[in-house]
Design a protein around this motif. Sequence first.
Motif, short mmCIF file in Angstrom:
data_model
loop_
_atom_site.label_atom_id
_atom_site.label_comp_id
_atom_site.label_asym_id
_atom_site.label_seq_id
_atom_site.Cartn_x
_atom_site.Cartn_y
_atom_site.Cartn_z
N SER A 40 -2.15 6.58 -4.51
CA SER A 40 -3.56 6.73 -4.13
C SER A 40 -3.86 5.85 -2.92
O SER A 40 -3.25 4.81 -2.72
CB SER A 40 -4.45 6.31 -5.31
OG SER A 40 -5.80 6.27 -4.91
N ARG A 41 -4.83 6.28 -2.14
CA ARG A 41 -5.22 5.52 -0.95
C ARG A 41 -6.54 4.77 -1.15
O ARG A 41 -7.11 4.23 -0.21
CB ARG A 41 -5.34 6.46 0.26
CG ARG A 41 -3.98 6.99 0.75
CD ARG A 41 -3.18 5.88 1.39
NE ARG A 41 -1.83 6.30 1.75
CZ ARG A 41 -0.74 6.05 1.04
NH1 ARG A 41 -0.85 5.40 -0.11
NH2 ARG A 41 0.45 6.46 1.42
N ALA B 85 -6.43 1.05 -0.07
CA ALA B 85 -6.48 0.89 1.38
C ALA B 85 -7.86 1.25 1.93
O ALA B 85 -8.39 0.55 2.80
CB ALA B 85 -5.40 1.75 2.04
N ILE C 217 0.83 -1.20 0.00
CA ILE C 217 0.00 0.00 0.00
C ILE C 217 0.87 1.25 0.00
O ILE C 217 0.54 2.27 -0.61
CB ILE C 217 -0.96 0.00 1.21
CG1 ILE C 217 -1.97 -1.15 1.06
CG2 ILE C 217 -1.69 1.33 1.36
CD1 ILE C 217 -2.90 -1.32 2.26
N SER C 218 2.04 1.18 0.66
CA SER C 218 2.94 2.33 0.73
C SER C 218 3.57 2.66 -0.61
O SER C 218 4.10 3.76 -0.81
CB SER C 218 4.04 2.09 1.77
OG SER C 218 4.87 1.01 1.38
#
Length: 253
Positions: free
Chosen positions: A54-55, A58, A49-50
């Motif tokens: 974009s988030r 997550a 995810i890092s």
Amino acid sequence: MGAYDEKKETCGTICLKYLLFTFNFLFWLAGGAVMAVGIWTVAEKSEYISLLSSRIYAVSAYILIVAGVIVMITGVLGCCATFKEQKGLLRMYFVLLMFIFLLEVLAGVLAYIYYQQLNAELKDNLRETMVQKYQQPNQDHITKAVDKLQQEFKCCGSNSSTDWSDSVWIRSSEAGGRLVPDSCCKTPTEDCGHRDHPSNIYKVEGGCITKLENFILDHLKIIGAVGIGIACVQIIGMIFTCCLYRSLKAEPY
């Protein structure tokens, strides 16, 4: 005739109660499954995810976790509302079902939107992240994610192992003359990155961008399918709840 209608109506109410109870039990199990998918996505693969700018990926997983918890609580509430025959509890149960329905649809929609834009995001950002942030101060999470990515997917660099020639770290004295990070090696050992021959590193296997994209796309399909699937099942629960509510309303107090 009135007594017969009342008996018939009561039997209908009992059938609805057991149908709704069965639904709530299955719904409770589904809530656990939804929550498990969300937790697995965040906990097991959180490093990746890092690497994403974009988030949305997550956020979709977190929505599933929240929805799963609410689903399990709602399932218990639904059972209580069903057997106590309290219209107030049934109303609350229906509202919660509607709220969860919206959450699940939102998770599914977000997963679909991100599915469409993932390729462009990875092309624009993954290489830049790897060459600019790997082994840099306060970027330990990126370093760990890149090392895990290259080892787990048997790849080296974003598009190819030559990407590492532009790395800030590789060009510095801290790299100790390495041509690629040690995590590119087929058998990682200290300083193995000095040799970039195909027998030593994942060179002919290609870069990580396609493999990471396929991995995330598969997870987005799961998130989307779970979100939309459970949302559709909830429609049945809302129908049962409305039918039971009307049945209770029609009975004499």
